[in-house]
Design an enzyme around this catalytic site. Sequence first.
Site, PDB file in Angstrom:
ATOM      1  N   PHE A 203       0.845  -1.199   0.000  1.00 35.56           N
ATOM      2  CA  PHE A 203       0.000   0.000   0.000  1.00 35.56           C
ATOM      3  C   PHE A 203       0.878   1.245   0.000  1.00 35.56           C
ATOM      4  O   PHE A 203       0.874   2.029   0.941  1.00 35.56           O
ATOM      5  CB  PHE A 203      -0.940  -0.038   1.217  1.00 35.56           C
ATOM      6  CG  PHE A 203      -2.143   0.854   1.085  1.00 35.56           C
ATOM      7  CD1 PHE A 203      -2.893   0.872  -0.074  1.00 35.56           C
ATOM      8  CD2 PHE A 203      -2.526   1.685   2.132  1.00 35.56           C
ATOM      9  CE1 PHE A 203      -4.004   1.693  -0.192  1.00 35.56           C
ATOM     10  CE2 PHE A 203      -3.637   2.506   2.035  1.00 35.56           C
ATOM     11  CZ  PHE A 203      -4.373   2.500   0.868  1.00 35.56           C
TER      12      PHE A 203
ATOM     13  N   GLY B 134       7.742  10.038  -6.868  1.00 35.05           N
ATOM     14  CA  GLY B 134       7.232   8.662  -6.824  1.00 35.05           C
ATOM     15  C   GLY B 134       7.596   7.853  -8.052  1.00 35.05           C
ATOM     16  O   GLY B 134       7.009   6.806  -8.302  1.00 35.05           O
TER      17      GLY B 134
ATOM     18  N   GLU C 253      12.380   3.469  -7.951  1.00 34.38           N
ATOM     19  CA  GLU C 253      12.215   2.234  -7.188  1.00 34.38           C
ATOM     20  C   GLU C 253      12.626   2.478  -5.736  1.00 34.38           C
ATOM     21  O   GLU C 253      13.351   3.441  -5.448  1.00 34.38           O
ATOM     22  CB  GLU C 253      13.104   1.129  -7.776  1.00 34.38           C
ATOM     23  CG  GLU C 253      12.746   0.738  -9.196  1.00 34.38           C
ATOM     24  CD  GLU C 253      11.324   0.216  -9.312  1.00 34.38           C
ATOM     25  OE1 GLU C 253      11.012  -0.805  -8.706  1.00 34.38           O
ATOM     26  OE2 GLU C 253      10.511   0.860 -10.002  1.00 34.38           O
TER      27      GLU C 253
ATOM     28  N   LYS D  79      11.875  -4.877 -17.486  1.00 34.21           N
ATOM     29  CA  LYS D  79      10.743  -4.610 -18.389  1.00 34.21           C
ATOM     30  C   LYS D  79      11.005  -5.207 -19.764  1.00 34.21           C
ATOM     31  O   LYS D  79      10.085  -5.704 -20.432  1.00 34.21           O
ATOM     32  CB  LYS D  79      10.502  -3.106 -18.469  1.00 34.21           C
ATOM     33  CG  LYS D  79       9.928  -2.548 -17.177  1.00 34.21           C
ATOM     34  CD  LYS D  79      10.035  -1.039 -17.114  1.00 34.21           C
ATOM     35  CE  LYS D  79       9.376  -0.488 -15.840  1.00 34.21           C
ATOM     36  NZ  LYS D  79       9.774   0.887 -15.545  1.00 34.21           N
TER      37      LYS D  79
HETATM   38  N1  HSE Z   1      11.035   3.086 -11.224  1.00 30.92           N
HETATM   39  C1  HSE Z   1      10.209   2.882 -12.367  1.00 30.92           C
HETATM   40  C2  HSE Z   1      10.496   3.970 -13.377  1.00 30.92           C
HETATM   41  C3  HSE Z   1       8.771   2.878 -11.949  1.00 30.92           C
HETATM   42  O1  HSE Z   1      11.156   4.953 -13.018  1.00 30.92           O
HETATM   43  O2  HSE Z   1      10.094   3.859 -14.521  1.00 30.92           O
HETATM   44  C4  HSE Z   1       7.816   2.375 -12.981  1.00 30.92           C
HETATM   45  O3  HSE Z   1       8.047   1.045 -13.336  1.00 30.92           O
END
Ligand code: HSE
Length: 347
Positions: free
Chosen positions: A11, A212, A215, A230
């Site tokens: 959360f 935000g 990571e 990814k």
């Molecule tokens: N830390 C990742 C970024 C968050 O900056 O893209 C999204 O996956």
Amino acid sequence: MKTLNLALIGFGAVGRGFVDLLQARHAYLETQHNLRLNLIGVATARRGSLFRLDGLTLDALSQAAESGHLNNYPTQPRLIRGLEPLTMLTRPGVDVVIEITPTTYENNAEPAMGHIRAALAAGKHVITANKGPIALAYPDLMAQAAHRDVFLGFEGTVMGGTPVLRLARKGLAGCHISELRGIVNGTTNFILTEMESGKPYADALREAQARGYAEADPTNDVEGFDAAGKLIILAHIIFGKALSMADIDREGITKLTPEDIQSAQANGERWKLIARAALSADGQLSASVRPTRLPLSDPLAGVGGGVNAITYQTDLIGAVTLTGAGAGGKATAYALLSDLIELAEWL
Ligand code: HSE
């Protein structure tokens, strides 16, 4: 009306964004999708947990989250506090487990991997934005979901809420994709953009964290692990190929100096952290994540800040580029919602 009872595991910013979205889209989902989403559980490792089969009150949940601990959620009839994530996600009444704990690629992506496996084994649908388990065990988790005839959604693992996996799976169905190139990490793209206007690296990273994007351990962003994770997910979906971290020629942005950035600018170019995967004529997949100097004419060169983009090279319609938010609580929360709508249609 179809009702789905949801339990959130984790959360943070994404979870809070998701609760806001549930409130904002409640009426829309009922009228447009005949879908009622009922949040019945939230479990965290260190900030408490709440479970109530009749549903949690979203306003009160947001306020408790803001206060820093779910213990500050008011007492209600039949409210259960303190359930461990693994206990909550297997409870009767939970239809969908939403796994949004922080991503890690170490220690076999635990605890998220264990949460997802336990939920699937208990016959729960799973939706996640957690990249670690999907990157490390995609074929296995899909097989487990198929075995239990449940849905596993993970649109939010790549480019947050921007539907880049759905575009490849559905929008481009029938096309053959031979190459993809993308900016798939918002933190590093934000840092590179800020450095172009003279901001020091450390300040730009701090701001990416404050927004935000980053990571929990930003090494994953700046050293290219997040983009590589990814790319592993994209390779599964688009090319049906299993890659590991070791298969990816990976370099992050930490060696780029302000002088490198200025020198590119002086030559009408920009540095971008580019994730690329391409099929050779004999079907071999090569994959890399590396800082690349792009001419401004490249569609990816104009993608600045926390924004992401991917160009798919297709045989039937040429290059297709999708640009959009790739990180941040609200944008990633939307990915969860889009998977829930797909799950409701699948059901
Ligand atoms: N830390 C990742 C970024 C968050 O900056 O893209 C999204 O996956």
